[in-house]
Design an enzyme around this catalytic site. Structure first.
Site, PDB file in Angstrom:
ATOM      1  N   ARG A  87      19.959  -8.427 -69.130  1.00 23.81           N
ATOM      2  CA  ARG A  87      19.562  -7.046 -69.431  1.00 23.81           C
ATOM      3  C   ARG A  87      20.687  -6.248 -70.050  1.00 23.81           C
ATOM      4  O   ARG A  87      20.464  -5.150 -70.536  1.00 23.81           O
ATOM      5  CB  ARG A  87      19.113  -6.329 -68.152  1.00 23.81           C
ATOM      6  CG  ARG A  87      17.786  -6.857 -67.687  1.00 23.81           C
ATOM      7  CD  ARG A  87      17.116  -5.935 -66.725  1.00 23.81           C
ATOM      8  NE  ARG A  87      15.773  -6.440 -66.470  1.00 23.81           N
ATOM      9  CZ  ARG A  87      14.969  -5.964 -65.557  1.00 23.81           C
ATOM     10  NH1 ARG A  87      15.367  -4.976 -64.801  1.00 23.81           N
ATOM     11  NH2 ARG A  87      13.781  -6.472 -65.394  1.00 23.81           N
ATOM     12  N   ARG A 126      -9.267  -2.446 -70.272  1.00 27.81           N
ATOM     13  CA  ARG A 126      -9.546  -3.568 -69.365  1.00 27.81           C
ATOM     14  C   ARG A 126     -10.278  -3.117 -68.109  1.00 27.81           C
ATOM     15  O   ARG A 126      -9.950  -2.094 -67.526  1.00 27.81           O
ATOM     16  CB  ARG A 126      -8.226  -4.210 -68.883  1.00 27.81           C
ATOM     17  CG  ARG A 126      -7.361  -4.745 -69.966  1.00 27.81           C
ATOM     18  CD  ARG A 126      -6.303  -5.666 -69.414  1.00 27.81           C
ATOM     19  NE  ARG A 126      -5.266  -4.979 -68.635  1.00 27.81           N
ATOM     20  CZ  ARG A 126      -4.002  -5.418 -68.533  1.00 27.81           C
ATOM     21  NH1 ARG A 126      -3.638  -6.528 -69.135  1.00 27.81           N
ATOM     22  NH2 ARG A 126      -3.128  -4.751 -67.806  1.00 27.81           N
ATOM     23  N   ARG A 160      -7.655  -1.273 -62.908  1.00 27.59           N
ATOM     24  CA  ARG A 160      -6.365  -1.112 -62.250  1.00 27.59           C
ATOM     25  C   ARG A 160      -5.830   0.277 -62.556  1.00 27.59           C
ATOM     26  O   ARG A 160      -5.849   0.720 -63.696  1.00 27.59           O
ATOM     27  CB  ARG A 160      -5.389  -2.180 -62.753  1.00 27.59           C
ATOM     28  CG  ARG A 160      -5.720  -3.544 -62.185  1.00 27.59           C
ATOM     29  CD  ARG A 160      -5.021  -4.650 -62.899  1.00 27.59           C
ATOM     30  NE  ARG A 160      -3.614  -4.333 -63.203  1.00 27.59           N
ATOM     31  CZ  ARG A 160      -2.780  -5.191 -63.749  1.00 27.59           C
ATOM     32  NH1 ARG A 160      -3.180  -6.406 -64.060  1.00 27.59           N
ATOM     33  NH2 ARG A 160      -1.543  -4.855 -63.992  1.00 27.59           N
ATOM     34  N   ARG A 171       5.989   2.231 -69.800  1.00 27.60           N
ATOM     35  CA  ARG A 171       6.476   0.846 -69.709  1.00 27.60           C
ATOM     36  C   ARG A 171       7.030   0.368 -71.050  1.00 27.60           C
ATOM     37  O   ARG A 171       8.014  -0.353 -71.091  1.00 27.60           O
ATOM     38  CB  ARG A 171       5.342  -0.078 -69.284  1.00 27.60           C
ATOM     39  CG  ARG A 171       4.984   0.070 -67.830  1.00 27.60           C
ATOM     40  CD  ARG A 171       4.579  -1.291 -67.286  1.00 27.60           C
ATOM     41  NE  ARG A 171       3.761  -1.110 -66.089  1.00 27.60           N
ATOM     42  CZ  ARG A 171       2.469  -1.393 -66.039  1.00 27.60           C
ATOM     43  NH1 ARG A 171       1.855  -1.882 -67.097  1.00 27.60           N
ATOM     44  NH2 ARG A 171       1.801  -1.201 -64.943  1.00 27.60           N
TER      45      ARG A 171
END
Ligand SMILES: [Zn+2]
Length: 218
Positions: A87, A126, A160, A171
């Site tokens: 990272r 979704r 979700r 994100r």
């Protein structure tokens, strides 16, 4: 073969990693999984990490490196897929050393690229059957009979809570921030290959395979 697989959540990284494990015998190495395994098995690094975590401190780069080294030692001839690591530039340099100490080298950095707006559409659309988990999508895959699961006939569906635009955009921002420190390091060395993560799974698989197979003819 040692590769780093990069891509934001929803780009299909997990699907590709699982496929490469099954088809090429490679092993996916994510720091979270490596840490859990080391803790569970009580390896020397696991014991060290546990002491640090029990004291409420963060696991240092030195421990992460030791963890990766421990896992690489157990791989024997199998290839590795690094996921979520390195990272930082320092971790990237440490990884080069860990690999070269074991007669290995990084072959490719493969980034699954996404169109951010299209990814938002893909993820926020979704939903799935509340009974059998069959997957559906508002645009791409509605049940054949309205509001009735194709597989089990249930009329209950679920989404979700994370599959909303704000979460997805956050994100994506986190992903860009996380990869920004390491991409230039690998780009300088010509290791970065980009694959269209928005293509079908078959197409993405074919593109990834073409990259991996290109090293054999070299
Ligand atoms: Zn169902």
């Amino acid at each position: 073969m040692n590769i780093i697989l990069l891509g934001p959540p929803g780009a299909g990284k997990g699907t590709q990693a699982a496929r490469l494990e099954a088809q090429r015998g490679m092993v996916q190495l994510s720091t979270g999984d490596m840490l859990r395994q080391a803790l569970a098995q009580g390896t020397p690094v696991g014991i060290q990490a546990k002491a640090v975590m029990d004291a409420g401190a963060l696991v240092s780069d030195a421990i992460v490196s030791a963890l990766v080294g421990e896992r690489l030692d157990g791989l024997e001839e199998r290839g590795s897929i690094f996921d979520g690591y390195p990272r930082t530039r320092a971790q990237a340099e440490a990884l080069d050393q860990l690999l070269s100490d074991r007669g290995r080298a990084l072959d490719f950095v493969i980034e699954l690229e996404v169109d951010e707006d299209a990814l938002v559409e893909r993820i926020t659309g979704r939903f799935s059957c509340a009974v059998c988990n069959a997957p559906y999508h508002d645009i791409y895959k509605l049940p054949k009979v309205e509001e009735t699961c194709d597989k089990c006939g249930s009329r209950e569906f679920k989404r979700r809570p994370d599959d909303n635009e704000a979460t997805v955009r956050t994100r994506l921002g986190e992903y860009r921030a996380k990869t920004a420190p390491i991409l230039p390091y690998y780009e300088q060395r010509g290791l970065v290959h980009r694959v269209d993560g928005m293509a079908s799974v078959e197409e993405v698989s074919a593109q990834v395979d073409a990259i991996l197979d290109s090293s054999i003819s070299d």
